[in-house]
Write a protein that holds these residues in place. Structure first.
Motif, PDB file in Angstrom:
ATOM      1  N   PRO A 229       8.065  14.866 -12.090  1.00 24.74           N
ATOM      2  CA  PRO A 229       8.342  13.685 -12.921  1.00 24.74           C
ATOM      3  C   PRO A 229       7.796  12.405 -12.286  1.00 24.74           C
ATOM      4  O   PRO A 229       7.920  12.186 -11.076  1.00 24.74           O
ATOM      5  N   TYR A 230       7.161  11.587 -13.117  1.00 32.68           N
ATOM      6  CA  TYR A 230       6.627  10.282 -12.736  1.00 32.68           C
ATOM      7  C   TYR A 230       5.452  10.358 -11.756  1.00 32.68           C
ATOM      8  O   TYR A 230       4.918   9.338 -11.352  1.00 32.68           O
ATOM      9  N   ASP A 233       3.168  14.034 -14.308  1.00 33.25           N
ATOM     10  CA  ASP A 233       3.446  14.284 -15.727  1.00 33.25           C
ATOM     11  C   ASP A 233       2.774  13.285 -16.660  1.00 33.25           C
ATOM     12  O   ASP A 233       3.068  13.243 -17.851  1.00 33.25           O
ATOM     13  N   ALA A 257       8.753  22.279 -15.206  1.00 26.82           N
ATOM     14  CA  ALA A 257       9.113  21.067 -14.475  1.00 26.82           C
ATOM     15  C   ALA A 257       9.708  21.408 -13.110  1.00 26.82           C
ATOM     16  O   ALA A 257      10.223  22.504 -12.886  1.00 26.82           O
ATOM     17  N   ARG A 282      15.238   7.064  -9.758  1.00 27.04           N
ATOM     18  CA  ARG A 282      14.947   7.832 -10.977  1.00 27.04           C
ATOM     19  C   ARG A 282      15.176   9.327 -10.752  1.00 27.04           C
ATOM     20  O   ARG A 282      15.703  10.020 -11.627  1.00 27.04           O
ATOM     21  N   TYR A 283      14.779   9.818  -9.590  1.00 26.84           N
ATOM     22  CA  TYR A 283      15.009  11.230  -9.293  1.00 26.84           C
ATOM     23  C   TYR A 283      16.494  11.519  -9.099  1.00 26.84           C
ATOM     24  O   TYR A 283      16.981  12.586  -9.490  1.00 26.84           O
ATOM     25  N   MET A 286      17.844  11.973 -12.454  1.00 23.91           N
ATOM     26  CA  MET A 286      17.403  13.209 -13.103  1.00 23.91           C
ATOM     27  C   MET A 286      18.024  14.448 -12.475  1.00 23.91           C
ATOM     28  O   MET A 286      18.247  15.456 -13.157  1.00 23.91           O
ATOM     29  N   ALA A 294      15.550  19.905 -14.120  1.00 21.68           N
ATOM     30  CA  ALA A 294      15.317  18.683 -14.879  1.00 21.68           C
ATOM     31  C   ALA A 294      16.096  18.738 -16.185  1.00 21.68           C
ATOM     32  O   ALA A 294      16.282  19.814 -16.756  1.00 21.68           O
ATOM     33  N   TYR A 298      14.098  16.058 -20.830  1.00 19.12           N
ATOM     34  CA  TYR A 298      12.817  15.885 -20.137  1.00 19.12           C
ATOM     35  C   TYR A 298      11.924  17.095 -20.365  1.00 19.12           C
ATOM     36  O   TYR A 298      10.715  16.957 -20.615  1.00 19.12           O
ATOM     37  N   ARG A 299      12.500  18.274 -20.290  1.00 20.74           N
ATOM     38  CA  ARG A 299      11.700  19.480 -20.476  1.00 20.74           C
ATOM     39  C   ARG A 299      11.128  19.553 -21.885  1.00 20.74           C
ATOM     40  O   ARG A 299       9.988  19.985 -22.090  1.00 20.74           O
ATOM     41  N   LEU A 302       8.316  17.063 -22.030  1.00 21.60           N
ATOM     42  CA  LEU A 302       7.150  17.586 -21.342  1.00 21.60           C
ATOM     43  C   LEU A 302       6.422  18.610 -22.211  1.00 21.60           C
ATOM     44  O   LEU A 302       5.182  18.614 -22.275  1.00 21.60           O
ATOM     45  N   ALA A 345       8.617   8.830 -19.253  1.00 24.10           N
ATOM     46  CA  ALA A 345       9.371  10.066 -19.259  1.00 24.10           C
ATOM     47  C   ALA A 345      10.746   9.737 -19.775  1.00 24.10           C
ATOM     48  O   ALA A 345      11.233   8.625 -19.604  1.00 24.10           O
TER      49      ALA A 345
END
Length: 380
Positions: A229-230, A233, A257, A282-283, A286, A294, A298-299, A302, A345
Motif C-alpha cells: 500500500p502507498y 499500488d 496485497a 497509514r500502515y 490499515m 489489508a 482496500y483489497r 486494488l 488508496a
C-alpha cells in the motif's frame, strides 16, 4: 540461542538446542564468498511435508531444502518459522540458514514407498529453493531427479535466477511429469527493491529469467505479490509491472496485497519507520493490533485497479485477491484518500478483515499459501 562466530569447516559435536528437535547438526560453515551468512548443515529426517487439510492450495505436499532465506525480504511471511529453533525472525532469518544436505537422498527413499500416491509437490512455498545457498549446495538437481524418476508432478516458485541453471534438467523432467514454474517479482522500482528485498536478484534479472523459462518451452506465472500500500499500488507502478511481465513472456500474473503476520509486522515496521516514516500512521491504521490482512475495502479497491490493467495488456489473471462477500462495486467503495495526483488508496476499514478468503479465488493470503500458520514441524 544465537549461532555466531563459527569457523569455516568446523564441525559441531552433538546437536544444538532447538535444532535437536528435528535434525542432527553436521557443522556450521562461514565461507568468504557468502559474507555475513552462516550455513548450518543438518541431516534431515524427512523431505516431504504434508500440507494441513484446511489449507486452500492445489497441492498436498511441499519440500523445503533450506530454512531461513538470504533474500532478506522485509515482508517475508516465513520469518516466524525461525523462532521454533530459538533463532529470531529478523537478522537470524536472513543470515543463519539451515541447509538439509541430504534432502535429495531422503526424498528418494520417501518417494519409493508403496504408500506414495504421486500427489503434486510444491517448492518455494516457505523459503526459496534457489536462494544464494543453492549456488554452494546444489540440492535442487537431486530433488528434481527424485521427483521425476518417481513420476511425481511438481511446481517451483522462486525469486532466484539460479533457476536457469536447471532448465535443461526441468525440460527433461517435463517429458515424464507435469512441471509448473513461477517467478516472484513484487517490486519494479529499483531503489525500493534494493531496500526492501536486499538479497534478491534485480527485477531485470528475474524478468530475464521469465524469458529464459518461456524460451525453454514452459509457461511462467509472475507473482506480483505482495503489493505494498502507498508504495507499489499506484496505477503507474502496476501498469509498468504488468507491461514488463508481459514483455518478458509471463503467461499469467498472480497478485495479492501485503499481509503482516506475527513477528513479521514489527520487522517490517522497523524498515518502514526508517525508509518511509510518513507512511507509518497509514500502515498502523490499515494493520491495527494483531490484524494481518489489508482491509477488504482496500483489497476490493486494488482488484478494481489491477483488473483493467491485466485486460489491457492481455495477460491472464492466475488468481485474484478475494474479498468477503465478493468484490465490492465501485459505488459501494470508500472514496480513495488522495496522495498526490492520480494516487490513492481507500481509507482503512473499521472492521478487521477476514483472515481467509474463498477456496475458489485462493484468498488474500495467496502469497503464503496458508503454510505460515501450520505447525513448525510441518515446515521441516
Amino acid at each position: 540461542m544465537r549461532w555466531n562466530g563459527q569457523e569455516l569447516g568446523v564441525e559441531q559435536q552433538g546437536t544444538l538446542p532447538g535444532l535437536a528437535r528435528l535434525n542432527n547438526l553436521v557443522r556450521s560453515v562461514q565461507a568468504p564468498e557468502f559474507a555475513g551468512l552462516t550455513f548450518h548443515e543438518v541431516l534431515a529426517k524427512s523431505a516431504l511435508n504434508k500440507v494441513p487439510g484446511q489449507s486452500y492450495v492445489p497441492f498436498g505436499w511441499t519440500i523445503n531444502p533450506y530454512r531461513g532465506c538470504s533474500h532478506a525480504c522485509r515482508y517475508c511471511f516465513a520469518r516466524p518459522t525461525h523462532e521454533y529453533l530459538d533463532l529470531d525472525s529478523g537478522e537470524d532469518f536472513d543470515r543463519e540458514l539451515i541447509v538439509k544436505v541430504n534432502v535429495g537422498e531422503v526424498l528418494q527413499r520417501e518417494l519409493a514407498r508403496p504408500s506414495w500416491q504421486h500427489e503434486p509437490v510444491a517448492l518455494g512455498t516457505n523459503t526459496d529453493p534457489y536462494q544464494r545457498a543453492e549456488g554452494r549446495y546444489a540440492l535442487m538437481p537431486g530433488i528434481i531427479d527424485a521427483l521425476t524418476s518417481s513420476g511425481t508432478p511438481f511446481s517451483i516458485l522462486t525469486k532466484g535466477t539460479l533457476l536457469r541453471r536447471d532448465l535443461p534438467l526441468l525440460q527433461a523432467a517435463r517429458a515424464h511429469v507435469p512441471v509448473d514454474l513461477a517467478m516472484s517479482i513484487a517490486v519494479y522500482d529499483d531503489e525500493l527493491q534494493r531496500s526492501i528485498e536486499p538479497g534478491t536478484p534485480t527485477t531485470a534479472a528475474r524478468l530475464a529469467t521469465v524469458t529464459a523459462v518461456r524460451d525453454a518451452g514452459f509457461d511462467c506465472s509472475v507473482f506480483l505479490m505482495p503489493i505494498l500500500p502507498y508504495l507499489t499500488d499506484t496505477r503507474a507502478h502496476l501498469d509498468d509491472a504488468i507491461r514488463r511481465a508481459k514483455e518478458a513472456g509471463a503467461s499469467s500474473v498472480v497478485y495479492s496485497a501485503l499481509h503482516l503476520r506475527g513477528s513479521v509486522k514489527p520487522w517490517f515496521f522497523e524498515w518502514l519507520a526508517r525508509e518511509h516514516p510518513e507512511l507509518v500512521p497509514r500502515y498502523r491504521a490499515m494493520y491495527p493490533g494483531a490484524a494481518a490482512y489489508a482491509p477488504k475495502e482496500y483489497r476490493a479497491w486494488l482488484a478494481e485497479r489491477i483488473r483493467p490493467l491485466l485486460r489491457s495488456h492481455r495477460l491472464e489473471r492466475g488468481r485474484e485477491d478475494s474479498v468477503t462477500g465478493g468484490v465490492a462495486s465501485s459505488a459501494s467503495m470508500s472514496r480513495p484518500a488522495a496522495r498526490g495526483a492520480g494516487r490513492g488508496a481507500p481509507q482503512a476499514a473499521a472492521a478487521r478483515p477476514r483472515a481467509r478468503g474463498t477456496a475458489r479465488t485462493a484468498a488474500s493470503d495467496a502469497s503464503d499459501l496458508d503454510l505460515a500458520a501450520a505447525a513448525p514441524t510441518m515446515l521441516f
